[in-house]
Structures are given as structure tokens and as C-alpha cells.
Design a protein around this motif. Structure first.
Motif, PDB file in Angstrom:
ATOM      1  N   ILE A  39       5.220  75.663 -58.479  1.00 11.80           N
ATOM      2  CA  ILE A  39       5.509  74.560 -57.552  1.00 11.80           C
ATOM      3  C   ILE A  39       6.495  73.576 -58.171  1.00 11.80           C
ATOM      4  O   ILE A  39       7.453  73.140 -57.528  1.00 11.80           O
ATOM      5  N   ASN A  40       6.265  73.248 -59.451  1.00  7.97           N
ATOM      6  CA  ASN A  40       7.191  72.332 -60.120  1.00  7.97           C
ATOM      7  C   ASN A  40       8.593  72.918 -60.193  1.00  7.97           C
ATOM      8  O   ASN A  40       9.591  72.205 -60.029  1.00  7.97           O
ATOM      9  N   PHE A  41       8.676  74.215 -60.439  1.00  6.12           N
ATOM     10  CA  PHE A  41       9.986  74.870 -60.516  1.00  6.12           C
ATOM     11  C   PHE A  41      10.707  74.783 -59.176  1.00  6.12           C
ATOM     12  O   PHE A  41      11.898  74.481 -59.114  1.00  6.12           O
ATOM     13  N   ILE A  42       9.973  75.043 -58.105  1.00  7.86           N
ATOM     14  CA  ILE A  42      10.576  74.993 -56.763  1.00  7.86           C
ATOM     15  C   ILE A  42      11.034  73.570 -56.448  1.00  7.86           C
ATOM     16  O   ILE A  42      12.109  73.342 -55.888  1.00  7.86           O
ATOM     17  N   LEU A  43      10.216  72.601 -56.826  1.00 10.54           N
ATOM     18  CA  LEU A  43      10.528  71.212 -56.480  1.00 10.54           C
ATOM     19  C   LEU A  43      11.718  70.657 -57.263  1.00 10.54           C
ATOM     20  O   LEU A  43      12.363  69.705 -56.801  1.00 10.54           O
ATOM     21  N   VAL A  44      12.006  71.203 -58.459  1.00  8.55           N
ATOM     22  CA  VAL A  44      13.164  70.694 -59.220  1.00  8.55           C
ATOM     23  C   VAL A  44      14.419  71.517 -58.965  1.00  8.55           C
ATOM     24  O   VAL A  44      15.460  71.250 -59.567  1.00  8.55           O
ATOM     25  N   LEU A  45      14.329  72.512 -58.079  1.00  6.43           N
ATOM     26  CA  LEU A  45      15.464  73.412 -57.840  1.00  6.43           C
ATOM     27  C   LEU A  45      16.745  72.667 -57.466  1.00  6.43           C
ATOM     28  O   LEU A  45      17.845  73.056 -57.873  1.00  6.43           O
ATOM     29  N   ARG A  46      16.611  71.586 -56.707  1.00  2.17           N
ATOM     30  CA  ARG A  46      17.819  70.898 -56.265  1.00  2.17           C
ATOM     31  C   ARG A  46      18.474  70.096 -57.400  1.00  2.17           C
ATOM     32  O   ARG A  46      19.602  69.641 -57.270  1.00  2.17           O
ATOM     33  N   ASP A  47      17.727  69.903 -58.503  1.00  4.24           N
ATOM     34  CA  ASP A  47      18.273  69.132 -59.631  1.00  4.24           C
ATOM     35  C   ASP A  47      18.797  70.009 -60.755  1.00  4.24           C
ATOM     36  O   ASP A  47      19.219  69.485 -61.790  1.00  4.24           O
ATOM     37  N   ILE A  48      18.722  71.331 -60.584  1.00  9.30           N
ATOM     38  CA  ILE A  48      19.116  72.197 -61.699  1.00  9.30           C
ATOM     39  C   ILE A  48      20.633  72.290 -61.797  1.00  9.30           C
ATOM     40  O   ILE A  48      21.339  72.183 -60.793  1.00  9.30           O
ATOM     41  N   GLN A  49      21.076  72.479 -63.030  1.00  4.69           N
ATOM     42  CA  GLN A  49      22.510  72.644 -63.302  1.00  4.69           C
ATOM     43  C   GLN A  49      22.664  73.847 -64.213  1.00  4.69           C
ATOM     44  O   GLN A  49      22.523  73.726 -65.444  1.00  4.69           O
ATOM     45  N   PRO A  50      22.940  75.026 -63.609  1.00  2.21           N
ATOM     46  CA  PRO A  50      22.938  76.282 -64.383  1.00  2.21           C
ATOM     47  C   PRO A  50      23.924  76.306 -65.543  1.00  2.21           C
ATOM     48  O   PRO A  50      23.711  77.047 -66.506  1.00  2.21           O
ATOM     49  N   TRP A  51      24.977  75.484 -65.498  1.00  2.75           N
ATOM     50  CA  TRP A  51      25.940  75.525 -66.609  1.00  2.75           C
ATOM     51  C   TRP A  51      25.362  74.966 -67.909  1.00  2.75           C
ATOM     52  O   TRP A  51      25.962  75.086 -68.956  1.00  2.75           O
TER      53      TRP A  51
END
Lengths: 75, 388
Positions: free
Chosen positions: B157-169
Motif C-alpha cells: 500500500i505504501n509503495f502504491i501511495l508513493v508512486l506519484r512521487d517516484i523519480q526513476p532516474w
């Protein structure tokens, strides 16, 4: 105050286990239990009194790092 | 003790291992400090290199079915040397329990209850561990399924909720660090979270008869490796370079969660899950320590009983309860040990990053390998005597 709390805690611990051993005449168990209880109580009293107790982990660290030379570099 | 063989199933063992390792997963900051943006790969290499440990433990346990680690030492090395080696294992379990209790105390004191003395936090925590074990280790293992669902659910759930804040670079550059860092990271993952499942060898007499140990251990480690990878990946792509600096990257990355300004402060969920997982882990270690100490100090140890599962012989610590007789004293010892194990958090971090892997390797790898070798040689020697 801390020492008093430690004494009370160990009296409670002894009260939980010792009567059973006395009732069932487990004298060997009682002897070993008493030795352990007193040892841990002494340790607890030293810690509660604020006396610095040497840490076995630090001794292990010194053994591995300084004597055996087995240690990674700090990142 | 009322515990009987068959109290714990292989499913309980597998899930118990997952819960055991999860407590360290959520505090994976020490790995990120070593291998930075490549830390997620340490989950893969750590899993692969921990497989030999599992096979060693399984081989030892297969050779001595229904016996725990202390009993196996007595059988392999004899009564005197066996007890010396068992004392070393007990020192390892006690140190792990004290270090983990201290870690938990530091976490709660630093992030949740800063005005509460750490002595009180650890005391209440240890009372919780003792209460848990008084209710029976088999009940704790049965409960591990709920704990595993809780912790894995929280991670997902935490992973899904932070998805919009991720920066793959933030994952770049890939594998550009010096090789020694990857070695250090792999060894750290193998020894600190994964190799500590050695404590479960003390629960083996409670398993069902003729149980294959390898499969639940390997599956437990595999699931744990996947969650380690996901958690570290999430922390890196959320925090970037900050992940190396903060002491709890998982805690900090979860703080980013904010859905419409309503769903915030998710780190409190993380904190509760972490406390419960630490309780599980320290309870297992405390049980291993208390049971081992009881076995060493008993005049007639359990393995000399006439029938399997019979634990009440003359001279043995008799107890009608389902916990080891020395549980309270062992808990008190670990409580006081946790108070003076390290004076500061930095000493603890330094220990974990530099010397702890070698310390743990001694007990998780070296001693079991030596035990297996001696058992094998003695077995061959006996076979030759029979032939001649």
C-alpha cells in the motif's frame, strides 16, 4: 529509586518461579535458578546505579577489528 | 513444558521466517549507506548467497531429526565441547535480542515518543515479549500469518501511495561503485537479516515429524528477498541521494504519502507495523536463548529422554507452563544488556556496517559448517568401524 525498582522486579520474578520449585522439591533447579537470579540482579543493580558496565559486543568488536583484522571500512 | 512435536507446521515456519526478516527490512538504511542506488540488487545477491546457509542448517537438522541446535552440539561435540559451543550460540542469540531491543528503543524514542526514557520503552517492549512467550511460542508462530499479511500489505500500500512521487532516474548510474562495496552489501544482507534465521533451529523439535526444512526456509528467504528489494527500491526512487543520509529511509519515504491532504501521516502505520515485527523477532530470539540456557543447565537434557517429546526427566527444569523455565531471568538479562550494549546510535551503526557481518558469519556459517564436517567425519568413522 532505580535500585528499589530493580529489587521489586526481581522479588516478583522469584515469586513467580521459586514456590513451584520448592513445592516440587526441585533442589538442583532451585540452586541453578538462584545463582542465575543473583547474577542478573547484580548486573541490573549495576546498570540501575549508573555504573558503566563493559559491553561484550564492544569486546567482540575489538576482537574482530583489532586482533583478527576482520572489519569493513566505514561507508 | 507442554509443547509437543507437530505444534508448528512448515507453513508457520515459512511465514515466521518472513516476519522475522521483515523487522530488519523496514530498517534497511544500513544497506543503502553501503551500496547507495544499487542497494536493491543486494536483495538478489543476498538471497543467492544465503542459500548455502540454509542447506547447511538443513543438512545438520536432517542428520539429527527432532533435535534443536543445542542438542545437536551435544551429540556432535560431546558434553563438554558441545556446551562450550552452545554457550557461544547463546551469546549470539542474546546479543541479537539485545541489539534489536535497543534498535526498537532508539526508534520509538527518536521518532514516536521523544520524551519517554528509552529504559521504559525497552522495559514495556520486553514485558510484551515475555507475555507473548508465556502464551506459547506455537501461538506466536500461528499468529505470524496475520503479521505477515499486515507487514506485506503495508509495504504494498505504501509503495502504491508513493508512486506519484517516484523519480526513476535516482537509480542511475547503475553498478558504478567499487566492487568491494557490493561484497560488503551482499555480506551485510546475508548475515544481518537472512542468516539470523539460525534462531529457528531452536524451534525444530516443534515441527511436524519428517518435515522437509529446506523448502519453507528457502521460500521464506525468497519472499523476504522480494520485499527487501521492493522496500529498498521504493526508498531509492523516492528519496534519491537523501536515502544514504537519513537513518530510516523507509520511514522517511512513507512520510511523502499525501493523498488530497487527507491521507497523510502514514509513517504512523509503518511505526506500528515495525514495533509488532520487532516484538515477533525479539520473542523468537528470547525463546531461543532461554530454551538453550535451560538445556545447557539441565542435569538430564531433553535429548536423553526415553521417548520423543518427553521433556520432564529427573533433574530437568520441570515446568507445567508452555514457556522455558528461565524465561523471566533471560528476559531481564536481555533487558539490562540492551541498556549498556552501545552508548550511542552511531556506535551501533558503525558496528552494523563494519564488524557485525563478520561476527554474525562466525555463528551463522563457521560454527555450523564445522559442526556438519565433524558430524560427517564421525559418521564415516562409525561406518568404517561397523564394516571392520
Amino acid at each position: 529509586m532505580n535500585l528499589l525498582l530493580v529489587c521489586i522486579a526481581f522479588i516478583c520474578i522469584a515469586a513467580l518461579e521459586v514456590p513451584y520449585m520448592v513445592k516440587n522439591k526441585q533442589w538442583y533447579s532451585l540452586t541453578v535458578y538462584s545463582v542465575l537470579l543473583v547474577s542478573v540482579f547484580v548486573l541490573g543493580a549495576l546498570v540501575a546505579s549508573g555504573i558503566k558496565v563493559p559491553s561484550p559486543i564492544k569486546a567482540a568488536q575489538a576482537f574482530y577489528k583489532d586482533i583478527l583484522g576482520l572489519s569493513f571500512k566505514s561507508p | 513444558m507442554k509443547l509437543e512435536q507437530g505444534s508448528i507446521s512448515t507453513k508457520d515456519l515459512m511465514i515466521g521466517i518472513i516476519c522475522f526478516i521483515q523487522a530488519t527490512v523496514l530498517r534497511s538504511g544500513y544497506i543503502v549507506g553501503i551500496t547507495r542506488q544499487d542497494s536493491w540488487a543486494m536483495a538478489v545477491t543476498g538471497f543467492l548467497f544465503s542459500l548455502p546457509l540454509v542447506f547447511i542448517y538443513a543438512a545438520l537438522l536432517k542428520k539429527h531429526p527432532g533435535k534443536n541446535l543445542i542438542e545437536i552440539d551435544d551429540i556432535i561435540f560431546g558434553p563438554v565441547l558441545g556446551k562450550i559451543i552452545s554457550v557461544l550460540y547463546l551469546f549470539f542469540f542474546a546479543s541479537l535480542a539485545a541489539l534489536n531491543a535497543r534498535d526498537l528503543g532508539n526508534f520509538v524514542a527518536d521518532y514516536m515518543m521523544p520524551e519517554t526514557p528509552i529504559t521504559v520503552i525497552i522495559l514495556i517492549f520486553m514485558i510484551g515479549c515475555v507475555y507473548t512467550l508465556c502464551k506459547g511460542i506455537e501461538n506466536l508462530m500461528h499468529l505470524s500469518a496475520i503479521l505477515a499479511i499486515l507487514s506485506i500489505g503495508a509495504i504494498v500500500i505504501n509503495f502504491i501511495l508513493v508512486l506519484r512521487d517516484i523519480q526513476p532516474w535516482f537509480l542511475k548510474p547503475l553498478f558504478q561503485l567499487e566492487p568491494m562495496r557490493y561484497v560488503q552489501g551482499t555480506v551485510s544482507v546475508v548475515t544481518v537479516p537472512m542468516g539470523e534465521i539460525l534462531a529457528f533451529t531452536m524451534l525444530m523439535p516443534l515441527l511436524e515429524k519428517d518435515t522437509k526444512i529446506v523448502k519453507p526456509m528457502v521460500l521464506g528467504l525468497l519472499f523476504s528477498a522480494v520485499t527487501i528489494g521492493i522496500v529498498i527500491l521504493r526508498d531509492i526512487v523516492t528519496l534519491g541521494p537523501l536515502a544514504e543520509i537519513v537513518s530510516l529511509p523507509s520511514f522517511e519515504s512513507v512520510r511523502y504519502v499525501s493523498i488530497s491532504g487527507i491521507l497523510t501521516r502514514m509513517e504512523s502505520v509503518y511505526a506500528v507495523v515495525l514495533v509488532i515485527l520487532f516484538l515477533f523477532k525479539v520473542s523468537i530470539l528470547l525463546y531461543a536463548f532461554a530454551l538453550g540456557l535451560t538445556e545447557i543447565l539441565s542435569r538430564n537434557p531433553r535429548h536423553s529422554a526415553d521417548s520423543e517429546g518427553q521433556s520432564c526427566k529427573a533433574g530437568y527444569f520441570k515446568s507445567q507452563k508452555s514457556h522455558p523455565p528461565l524465561l523471566f531471568i533471560c528476559a531481564a538479562l536481555i533487558y539490562f544488556y540492551s541498556l549498556f550494549v552501545f552508548e550511542s546510535v552511531m556506535e551501533n551503526v558503525n558496528w552494523g556496517a563494519t564488524t557485525a557481518p563478520f561476527f554474525a558469519l562466525t555463528f551463522e556459517f563457521l560454527l555450523p559448517v564445522v559442526s556438519l564436517l565433524v558430524a560427517f567425519l564421525r559418521g564415516n568413522g562409525r561406518a568404517k568401524e561397523v564394516q571392520s
